[in-house]
Write a protein that holds these residues in place. Sequence first.
Motif, PDB file in Angstrom:
ATOM      1  N   ALA A  48       0.844  -1.204   0.000  1.00 45.69           N
ATOM      2  CA  ALA A  48       0.000   0.000   0.000  1.00 45.69           C
ATOM      3  C   ALA A  48       0.876   1.249   0.000  1.00 45.69           C
ATOM      4  N   ARG A  49       1.856   1.271  -0.900  1.00 47.14           N
ATOM      5  CA  ARG A  49       2.722   2.453  -1.016  1.00 47.14           C
ATOM      6  C   ARG A  49       1.911   3.607  -1.557  1.00 47.14           C
ATOM      7  N   PRO A  50       2.064   4.785  -0.962  1.00 45.40           N
ATOM      8  CA  PRO A  50       1.285   5.935  -1.416  1.00 45.40           C
ATOM      9  C   PRO A  50       1.723   6.416  -2.795  1.00 45.40           C
ATOM     10  N   ASN A  53       7.460   4.455  -5.583  1.00 44.56           N
ATOM     11  CA  ASN A  53       8.894   4.680  -5.393  1.00 44.56           C
ATOM     12  C   ASN A  53       9.651   3.642  -6.195  1.00 44.56           C
ATOM     13  N   PRO A  54      10.844   3.997  -6.724  1.00 44.11           N
ATOM     14  CA  PRO A  54      11.619   2.972  -7.419  1.00 44.11           C
ATOM     15  C   PRO A  54      12.085   1.893  -6.440  1.00 44.11           C
ATOM     16  N   LEU A  55      12.151   0.659  -6.926  1.00 47.06           N
ATOM     17  CA  LEU A  55      12.518  -0.489  -6.084  1.00 47.06           C
ATOM     18  C   LEU A  55      13.912  -0.990  -6.431  1.00 47.06           C
ATOM     19  N   ILE A  89      23.592  -0.135  -5.765  1.00 40.66           N
ATOM     20  CA  ILE A  89      24.248   0.761  -6.722  1.00 40.66           C
ATOM     21  C   ILE A  89      23.232   1.178  -7.786  1.00 40.66           C
ATOM     22  N   VAL A  90      23.059   2.501  -7.949  1.00 45.72           N
ATOM     23  CA  VAL A  90      22.127   3.036  -8.951  1.00 45.72           C
ATOM     24  C   VAL A  90      22.919   3.489 -10.170  1.00 45.72           C
ATOM     25  N   VAL A  91      22.570   2.946 -11.335  1.00 45.99           N
ATOM     26  CA  VAL A  91      23.262   3.249 -12.602  1.00 45.99           C
ATOM     27  C   VAL A  91      22.203   3.414 -13.701  1.00 45.99           C
ATOM     28  N   SER A 108      15.099   6.490 -15.829  1.00 46.61           N
ATOM     29  CA  SER A 108      15.935   5.773 -16.796  1.00 46.61           C
ATOM     30  C   SER A 108      17.102   5.076 -16.102  1.00 46.61           C
ATOM     31  N   SER A 109      17.042   5.015 -14.768  1.00 42.57           N
ATOM     32  CA  SER A 109      18.105   4.371 -13.982  1.00 42.57           C
ATOM     33  C   SER A 109      17.563   3.109 -13.315  1.00 42.57           C
ATOM     34  N   ILE A 110      18.485   2.307 -12.772  1.00 48.67           N
ATOM     35  CA  ILE A 110      18.081   1.091 -12.073  1.00 48.67           C
ATOM     36  C   ILE A 110      18.952   0.920 -10.838  1.00 48.67           C
ATOM     37  N   ALA A 111      18.332   0.458  -9.745  1.00 47.62           N
ATOM     38  CA  ALA A 111      19.046   0.223  -8.488  1.00 47.62           C
ATOM     39  C   ALA A 111      19.272  -1.280  -8.361  1.00 47.62           C
ATOM     40  N   LEU A 112      20.532  -1.694  -8.144  1.00 46.76           N
ATOM     41  CA  LEU A 112      20.882  -3.118  -8.162  1.00 46.76           C
ATOM     42  C   LEU A 112      21.660  -3.519  -6.920  1.00 46.76           C
ATOM     43  N   ALA A 133      12.613  -6.428  -4.333  1.00 47.45           N
ATOM     44  CA  ALA A 133      12.344  -6.860  -2.957  1.00 47.45           C
ATOM     45  C   ALA A 133      12.492  -5.694  -1.986  1.00 47.45           C
ATOM     46  N   PRO A 134      11.478  -4.820  -1.917  1.00 49.20           N
ATOM     47  CA  PRO A 134      11.495  -3.816  -0.846  1.00 49.20           C
ATOM     48  C   PRO A 134      11.194  -4.518   0.471  1.00 49.20           C
ATOM     49  N   SER A 135      11.384  -3.823   1.570  1.00 52.71           N
ATOM     50  CA  SER A 135      11.151  -4.451   2.869  1.00 52.71           C
ATOM     51  C   SER A 135       9.722  -4.981   2.959  1.00 52.71           C
ATOM     52  N   LEU A 184      22.755   8.211  -1.540  1.00 54.02           N
ATOM     53  CA  LEU A 184      21.330   8.580  -1.528  1.00 54.02           C
ATOM     54  C   LEU A 184      20.629   8.168  -0.243  1.00 54.02           C
ATOM     55  N   ARG A 185      21.155   7.112   0.397  1.00 51.31           N
ATOM     56  CA  ARG A 185      20.528   6.658   1.642  1.00 51.31           C
ATOM     57  C   ARG A 185      21.592   5.991   2.495  1.00 51.31           C
ATOM     58  N   PRO A 186      21.756   6.424   3.773  1.00 50.54           N
ATOM     59  CA  PRO A 186      22.681   5.708   4.643  1.00 50.54           C
ATOM     60  C   PRO A 186      22.110   4.333   4.954  1.00 50.54           C
ATOM     61  N   HIS A 207      18.973  12.991  -1.204  1.00 47.25           N
ATOM     62  CA  HIS A 207      17.954  12.052  -0.783  1.00 47.25           C
ATOM     63  C   HIS A 207      17.415  11.227  -1.932  1.00 47.25           C
ATOM     64  N   ALA A 208      17.262   9.939  -1.689  1.00 44.15           N
ATOM     65  CA  ALA A 208      16.729   9.032  -2.698  1.00 44.15           C
ATOM     66  C   ALA A 208      15.297   9.452  -3.024  1.00 44.15           C
ATOM     67  N   PRO A 209      14.860   9.240  -4.284  1.00 45.32           N
ATOM     68  CA  PRO A 209      13.511   9.668  -4.652  1.00 45.32           C
ATOM     69  C   PRO A 209      12.453   8.920  -3.837  1.00 45.32           C
ATOM     70  N   GLY A 210      11.403   9.625  -3.498  1.00 42.57           N
ATOM     71  CA  GLY A 210      10.257   8.960  -2.870  1.00 42.57           C
ATOM     72  C   GLY A 210      10.434   8.642  -1.401  1.00 42.57           C
TER      73      GLY A 210
HETATM   74  P1  AMP Z   1      13.527  -0.123  -0.553  1.00 42.82           P
HETATM   75  O1  AMP Z   1      13.521  -1.099  -1.691  1.00 42.82           O
HETATM   76  O2  AMP Z   1      12.177   0.281  -0.106  1.00 42.82           O
HETATM   77  O3  AMP Z   1      14.456  -0.512   0.561  1.00 42.82           O
HETATM   78  O4  AMP Z   1      14.127   1.250  -1.081  1.00 42.82           O
HETATM   79  C1  AMP Z   1      14.733   1.404  -2.300  1.00 42.82           C
HETATM   80  C2  AMP Z   1      15.632   2.612  -2.196  1.00 42.82           C
HETATM   81  O5  AMP Z   1      16.403   2.718  -3.386  1.00 42.82           O
HETATM   82  C3  AMP Z   1      14.837   3.886  -2.054  1.00 42.82           C
HETATM   83  O6  AMP Z   1      15.545   4.775  -1.226  1.00 42.82           O
HETATM   84  C4  AMP Z   1      14.768   4.358  -3.494  1.00 42.82           C
HETATM   85  O7  AMP Z   1      14.501   5.707  -3.610  1.00 42.82           O
HETATM   86  C5  AMP Z   1      16.157   3.962  -4.004  1.00 42.82           C
HETATM   87  N1  AMP Z   1      16.156   3.762  -5.453  1.00 42.82           N
HETATM   88  C6  AMP Z   1      15.653   2.724  -6.124  1.00 42.82           C
HETATM   89  N2  AMP Z   1      15.770   2.906  -7.449  1.00 42.82           N
HETATM   90  C7  AMP Z   1      16.367   4.079  -7.624  1.00 42.82           C
HETATM   91  C8  AMP Z   1      16.754   4.840  -8.771  1.00 42.82           C
HETATM   92  N3  AMP Z   1      16.541   4.395 -10.005  1.00 42.82           N
HETATM   93  N4  AMP Z   1      17.344   6.020  -8.556  1.00 42.82           N
HETATM   94  C9  AMP Z   1      17.575   6.450  -7.306  1.00 42.82           C
HETATM   95  N5  AMP Z   1      17.227   5.796  -6.192  1.00 42.82           N
HETATM   96  C10 AMP Z   1      16.621   4.634  -6.340  1.00 42.82           C
END
Ligand code: AMP
Length: 305
Positions: A48-50, A53-55, A89-91, A108-112, A133-135, A184-186, A207-210
Amino acid sequence: MRQGMDIAAAAAEIKAGRLVAFPTETVYGLGADATSGVGVARVYEAKARPQFNPLITHVASADEAFNLGDFSQDAKALAHRFWPGPLTIVVPRAASCPVAMLASAGLSSIALRVPAHEVALELIRASGVPLVAPSANPSGRISPTRAEHVRGYFPQLTVLDGGACAVGVESTVVSFLDGTARLLRPGGLSREALGIALGESNSEILHAPGGLLSHYAPNAAVRLNATHVEPGEALLAFGPHVPAHSGPMRNLSPSGDLAEAAACLFENLHALDAEKVARIAVMPIPLHGLGEAIHDRLTRAAAPR
Ligand code: AMP
Ligand code: MG
């Protein structure tokens, strides 16, 4: 082996587009096939994310990650140095990247990340696809570090049980989108360790988006930097010098060890919240090492809701 059969059954769920919760070294993840738009949509629905947010997309090896994103030399060096481990790592997305656009929330980026947990790695390999896999908690609530926490939130969900998470806070997120590394996030890998690997100090956090300010929230209110305890409060202590208190109390680390504190942070928040107190008073936490991630999570737990 029972765990092996569990993993095969869980992988079948993933391939059918359904959700499975699984352990990582950071927190339990709510996993789905990252290449399935419907699978990813079910993750947002369950949490139920408002907003979308990117995952983070989880893979079993650095080479798989290098196929999904365009890694600079520095980004590759970090991957080789810290994976498997609590670093995301976001690339830029690779041209042929099959991960659903919804997982990148239109960016246009991906977090891996390659998680350092055998059950997570086996599930990814058995599924044959990368996993978002978000929390595994409803949006805004305390992250789960045990299978029981996940079952409490989602009684119907398939949960692979890997015991307590060793790191206990989410991964550190670093982006390489504008030629330089940005934090972007500690998280579970300290800024100091990253800075040493990159050969620079990285003093800024963007700060990471969202990222919502109120997050990781127990039902109880949270009061930070407490040096005494008020009536009706539970105490979340840190270190050897604890104020006098007769009610519910947990100590994140009696010896003042920040890694030990990170590992049991969410577990102790869950435990004190179960005492149904009105408020949790939290002692000051030093800001160095993993203290930065602990401080970030506690500040959000205490934010106005
Ligand atoms: P979570 O999966 O909920 O632990 O959080 C994912 C984290 O990665 C959040 O802080 C997102 O904003 C960040 N994130 C995921 N994809 C991207 C992206 N493409 N660019 C920047 N940050 C991202
Ligand atoms: Mg989360």
